[in-house]
Design an enzyme around this catalytic site. Sequence first.
Site, PDB file in Angstrom:
ATOM      1  N   THR A   1      -5.192   2.606  -7.703  1.00  0.00           N
ATOM      2  CA  THR A   1      -6.561   2.392  -7.240  1.00  0.00           C
ATOM      3  C   THR A   1      -7.443   3.502  -7.798  1.00  0.00           C
ATOM      4  O   THR A   1      -7.179   4.685  -7.569  1.00  0.00           O
ATOM      5  CB  THR A   1      -6.627   2.370  -5.711  1.00  0.00           C
TER       6      THR A   1
ATOM      7  N   HIS B   1     -13.089  -2.707  -3.659  1.00  0.00           N
ATOM      8  CA  HIS B   1     -12.384  -2.220  -2.466  1.00  0.00           C
ATOM      9  C   HIS B   1     -12.806  -3.000  -1.225  1.00  0.00           C
ATOM     10  O   HIS B   1     -12.871  -2.468  -0.111  1.00  0.00           O
ATOM     11  CB  HIS B   1     -12.668  -0.733  -2.272  1.00  0.00           C
TER      12      HIS B   1
ATOM     13  N   LYS C   1      -6.724  -0.900 -10.402  1.00  0.00           N
ATOM     14  CA  LYS C   1      -7.484  -1.646  -9.386  1.00  0.00           C
ATOM     15  C   LYS C   1      -8.788  -0.909  -9.092  1.00  0.00           C
ATOM     16  O   LYS C   1      -8.775   0.284  -8.779  1.00  0.00           O
ATOM     17  CB  LYS C   1      -6.663  -1.772  -8.105  1.00  0.00           C
TER      18      LYS C   1
ATOM     19  N   SER D   1       0.822  -1.208   0.000  1.00  0.00           N
ATOM     20  CA  SER D   1       0.000   0.000   0.000  1.00  0.00           C
ATOM     21  C   SER D   1       0.858   1.262   0.000  1.00  0.00           C
ATOM     22  O   SER D   1       1.935   1.309   0.611  1.00  0.00           O
ATOM     23  CB  SER D   1      -0.903   0.006   1.233  1.00  0.00           C
TER      24      SER D   1
ATOM     25  N   TYR E   1      -2.664   5.769  -4.599  1.00  0.00           N
ATOM     26  CA  TYR E   1      -3.820   6.636  -4.824  1.00  0.00           C
ATOM     27  C   TYR E   1      -3.304   7.881  -5.538  1.00  0.00           C
ATOM     28  O   TYR E   1      -2.144   8.267  -5.375  1.00  0.00           O
ATOM     29  CB  TYR E   1      -4.479   7.042  -3.503  1.00  0.00           C
TER      30      TYR E   1
END
Length: 362
Positions: free
Chosen positions: A153, A254, A230, A104, A127
């Site tokens: 994402t 998610h 994603k 992440s 992100y």
Amino acid sequence: MLCTDDYRALAQPRLPADVWDFIDGGSGAELTLDANRRLFDRAQLRPRVLVDVSVTDTTTKLLGGGLAAPLGVAPVAYHRLAHPDGEVATARGAGATGALFVVSIFASRSLEEIAAAATGPLWLQLYWLRRRSALADLARRAQDAGYRALVLTVDAPRIGRRLRDQRNSFAVDPAIRAVNLDDALMATTHEPVAGASAIAAHAAQTFDPSVTWADLAWLRSLTDLPLVLKGVLTAEDADRAVEHGVDAIIVSNHGGRQLDGAVPALRALPEVVAAVAGRCPVLLDGGVRHGRDVFVALALGASAVLVGRPALWALAVDGADGVAHLLRLLGEELAHTMALAGRPRLADIGRDAVLTPERADV
């Protein structure tokens, strides 16, 4: 520890209640969170008999990297919430089983520390931040550290209404930081506000909700790494992703933490696979708890699956060894299912291997 639910039962009492809710919860009424799991349970397998299953082969390749099974750990923030070693332990556990680990952007250990501990493939999830310089720095650091792909994402222009976090006034313990981003950028995540989520407040402050398909070219220009999207749930977006040169797609809602009522990932998978038509790999996350689930996703066209919450449960229970055991267990369950279904190789797991609710009266 005979199944993922065993890890869940042991993990919950080990974690503070607000941390458990942060990991376990979904958005809104948690309709999508529940639907992800329920759809897997409703799928039925079509076993073949009198097939030589003395050897089952779960090995595969994904974006040029070899995997012992089509399995990986999905990106989840702040692994140190579950274990002091955080993502370093997760990397060790995933590597011990030849599994993929998607790290992440909000990892609580540095990209370089994680890479040093890893023996399996690493991808970095991102992100889209308003501060593009921070995004660019992470992408370049990932390439320099040996990560093999960037995962953007795309289903979080803002954070879903996660009511458990709001009720808990959840904020991340200041001792646990997203160490790959500077403190000023992350400060809001550590500032509790009564009746609100510090995670949502931080996202509103730092995520760029204006990003569009046109922006992907800039992200691709930063490194030589493959780009994975994603959060794709429709054929229309899958087709556009391929048109924009994306190297792989992760079908995901998610984990039920964003748009409540969104289509379950497993239901979206066939239309995404059909739209992609073999032009890039398609992965899935959301609701995977058993090797049987992996089999079902593969039958519907997935190249691999990712697990999120179960990896955190295992990490909380037994660190790196727990993660390794969980992933090994899922791989063994997959091989067991393949043998009993008469499909000894991954290539044997076709659409005819499963009946979904659309094709069976269940």
